[in-house]
Motif scaffolding. Structure first.
Motif, mmCIF file in Angstrom:
data_model
loop_
_atom_site.group_PDB
_atom_site.id
_atom_site.type_symbol
_atom_site.label_atom_id
_atom_site.label_comp_id
_atom_site.label_asym_id
_atom_site.label_seq_id
_atom_site.Cartn_x
_atom_site.Cartn_y
_atom_site.Cartn_z
ATOM 1 N N ALA A 10 -27.604 -31.457 43.433
ATOM 2 C CA ALA A 10 -28.432 -31.266 44.769
ATOM 3 C C ALA A 10 -29.398 -30.482 44.408
ATOM 4 C CB ALA A 10 -27.360 -30.858 45.855
ATOM 5 N N MET A 11 -29.111 -29.526 43.566
ATOM 6 C CA MET A 11 -30.482 -28.439 43.096
ATOM 7 C C MET A 11 -31.548 -28.995 42.361
ATOM 8 S SD MET A 11 -28.137 -25.042 41.941
ATOM 9 C CE MET A 11 -29.722 -24.360 40.873
ATOM 10 N N LYS A 12 -31.204 -30.219 41.726
ATOM 11 C CA LYS A 12 -32.063 -30.630 40.919
ATOM 12 C C LYS A 12 -32.939 -31.745 41.886
ATOM 13 C CE LYS A 12 -29.526 -31.438 36.827
ATOM 14 N NZ LYS A 12 -28.509 -32.302 35.717
ATOM 15 N N THR A 13 -32.195 -32.226 42.934
ATOM 16 C CA THR A 13 -33.094 -33.043 43.909
ATOM 17 C C THR A 13 -34.047 -32.109 44.716
ATOM 18 O OG1 THR A 13 -31.053 -34.470 44.031
ATOM 19 C CG2 THR A 13 -32.763 -34.648 45.942
ATOM 20 N N ALA A 14 -33.478 -31.075 45.237
ATOM 21 C CA ALA A 14 -34.298 -30.149 45.860
ATOM 22 C C ALA A 14 -35.507 -29.716 45.157
ATOM 23 C CB ALA A 14 -33.403 -28.893 46.348
ATOM 24 N N MET A 15 -35.230 -29.440 43.749
ATOM 25 C CA MET A 15 -36.341 -29.125 42.984
ATOM 26 C C MET A 15 -37.582 -30.069 43.102
ATOM 27 S SD MET A 15 -34.595 -27.363 39.688
ATOM 28 C CE MET A 15 -33.634 -26.307 39.713
ATOM 29 N N VAL A 21 -35.760 -24.042 51.122
ATOM 30 C CA VAL A 21 -34.794 -23.630 51.926
ATOM 31 C C VAL A 21 -33.364 -24.286 51.089
ATOM 32 C CG1 VAL A 21 -33.513 -23.910 53.887
ATOM 33 C CG2 VAL A 21 -35.980 -23.463 53.992
ATOM 34 N N ALA A 22 -33.480 -25.624 50.804
ATOM 35 C CA ALA A 22 -32.120 -26.280 50.220
ATOM 36 C C ALA A 22 -31.978 -25.805 48.809
ATOM 37 C CB ALA A 22 -32.401 -27.691 49.964
ATOM 38 N N LEU A 23 -33.021 -25.294 48.118
ATOM 39 C CA LEU A 23 -32.683 -24.777 46.861
ATOM 40 C C LEU A 23 -32.333 -23.158 46.829
ATOM 41 C CD1 LEU A 23 -33.413 -25.191 43.643
ATOM 42 C CD2 LEU A 23 -35.775 -24.551 43.880
ATOM 43 N N ASP A 24 -32.723 -22.446 47.647
ATOM 44 C CA ASP A 24 -32.321 -21.209 47.721
ATOM 45 C C ASP A 24 -30.759 -20.974 48.328
ATOM 46 O OD1 ASP A 24 -34.856 -20.086 47.218
ATOM 47 O OD2 ASP A 24 -35.313 -19.653 49.389
ATOM 48 N N SER A 25 -30.566 -22.264 49.096
ATOM 49 C CA SER A 25 -29.122 -22.104 49.906
ATOM 50 C C SER A 25 -28.054 -22.610 48.428
ATOM 51 C CB SER A 25 -28.908 -23.015 50.715
ATOM 52 O OG SER A 25 -29.818 -22.918 51.863
ATOM 53 N N LEU A 26 -28.705 -23.628 47.902
ATOM 54 C CA LEU A 26 -27.749 -24.211 46.750
ATOM 55 C C LEU A 26 -27.752 -23.066 45.563
ATOM 56 C CD1 LEU A 26 -29.190 -27.821 46.843
ATOM 57 C CD2 LEU A 26 -26.947 -26.933 47.636
ATOM 58 N N ARG A 27 -28.568 -22.368 45.195
ATOM 59 C CA ARG A 27 -28.590 -21.446 44.217
ATOM 60 C C ARG A 27 -27.615 -20.401 44.590
ATOM 61 N NH1 ARG A 27 -34.928 -21.112 42.531
ATOM 62 N NH2 ARG A 27 -34.846 -22.636 41.037
ATOM 63 N N ALA A 28 -27.525 -19.929 45.954
ATOM 64 C CA ALA A 28 -26.700 -19.052 46.405
ATOM 65 C C ALA A 28 -25.307 -19.441 46.301
ATOM 66 C CB ALA A 28 -26.983 -18.578 48.017
ATOM 67 N N VAL A 29 -24.877 -20.614 46.624
ATOM 68 C CA VAL A 29 -23.544 -21.181 46.532
ATOM 69 C C VAL A 29 -23.126 -21.158 44.897
ATOM 70 C CG1 VAL A 29 -22.184 -23.312 46.606
ATOM 71 C CG2 VAL A 29 -23.600 -22.583 48.445
ATOM 72 N N LYS A 30 -23.995 -21.823 44.367
ATOM 73 C CA LYS A 30 -23.741 -21.759 42.623
ATOM 74 C C LYS A 30 -23.436 -20.258 42.026
ATOM 75 C CE LYS A 30 -24.902 -23.839 38.390
ATOM 76 N NZ LYS A 30 -25.421 -25.031 37.817
ATOM 77 N N ALA A 31 -24.143 -19.385 42.680
ATOM 78 C CA ALA A 31 -23.884 -17.895 42.260
ATOM 79 C C ALA A 31 -22.604 -17.615 42.682
ATOM 80 C CB ALA A 31 -24.897 -17.096 42.960
ATOM 81 N N GLN A 32 -22.141 -17.789 43.783
ATOM 82 C CA GLN A 32 -21.043 -17.152 44.224
ATOM 83 C C GLN A 32 -19.781 -17.927 43.548
ATOM 84 O OE1 GLN A 32 -19.876 -14.876 46.639
ATOM 85 N NE2 GLN A 32 -22.143 -14.518 46.409
ATOM 86 N N ILE A 33 -19.863 -19.360 43.171
ATOM 87 C CA ILE A 33 -19.050 -19.918 42.222
ATOM 88 C C ILE A 33 -18.720 -19.346 40.902
ATOM 89 C CG2 ILE A 33 -18.543 -22.397 41.065
ATOM 90 C CD1 ILE A 33 -19.596 -23.891 43.789
#
Length: 148
Positions: A10-15, A21-33
């Motif tokens: 999803a990050m690749k698609t957002a890029m 907004v999607a990229l920031d959200s997805l990066r935050a999720v990945k960071a938590q994982i």
């Protein structure tokens, strides 16, 4: 496919779509994982942990949205709402109010709960069984309604 792989895709698609907004959200999720992985010395993150991470992040964003709205900062509140929607896409389908009510009635019957004094017993079972399918606040509200 694991949540981490879905997030990466999803990050690749957002890029590609330049969706900030999607990229920031997805990066935050990945960071938590990744944070959970490092805490457990590289062990894989279980599905329950993934769901808990997503629910916690959504709750944080909803709380922030409420605070920003109360302060009339709609520019910031809108960002929080948009990020919350992006993260919600990775949660399992949420129960409708009718499905939640039926599930909690079933749990009440299983536990033999009779009134408000048995709320803790019901909440313990319901929180485990309905994890990821409904948030804790909805479960609590419905359980209180059915036990009173």
């Amino acid at each position: 496919m694991s949540l981490e792989q879905k997030i990466t895709d999803a990050m690749k698609t957002a890029m590609k779509e330049k969706d900030r907004v999607a990229l920031d959200s997805l990066r935050a999720v990945k960071a938590q994982i990744l944070l959970v992985k490092t805490e457990h010395k590289g062990a894989d993150v279980s599905e329950e942990q993934e769901i808990a991470i997503l629910q916690r992040m959504i709750k944080q964003r909803k709380d922030s949205y409420d605070q920003f709205s109360a302060q009339n900062r709609m520019d910031l509140a809108d960002v929080e709402a948009a990020q919350s929607k992006v993260i919600e896409q990775f949660l399992p389908a949420q129960l409708s109010e009718e499905e939640l009510e039926a599930a909690i009635k079933n749990i009440i019957a299983q536990t033999g709960a009779e009134g408000a004094k048995d709320l803790g017993k019901v909440m313990g079972v319901a929180s485990k069984e309905l994890a990821g399918k409904s948030d804790g606040k909805s479960i609590s509200t419905m359980a209180k309604k059915l036990l009173s």
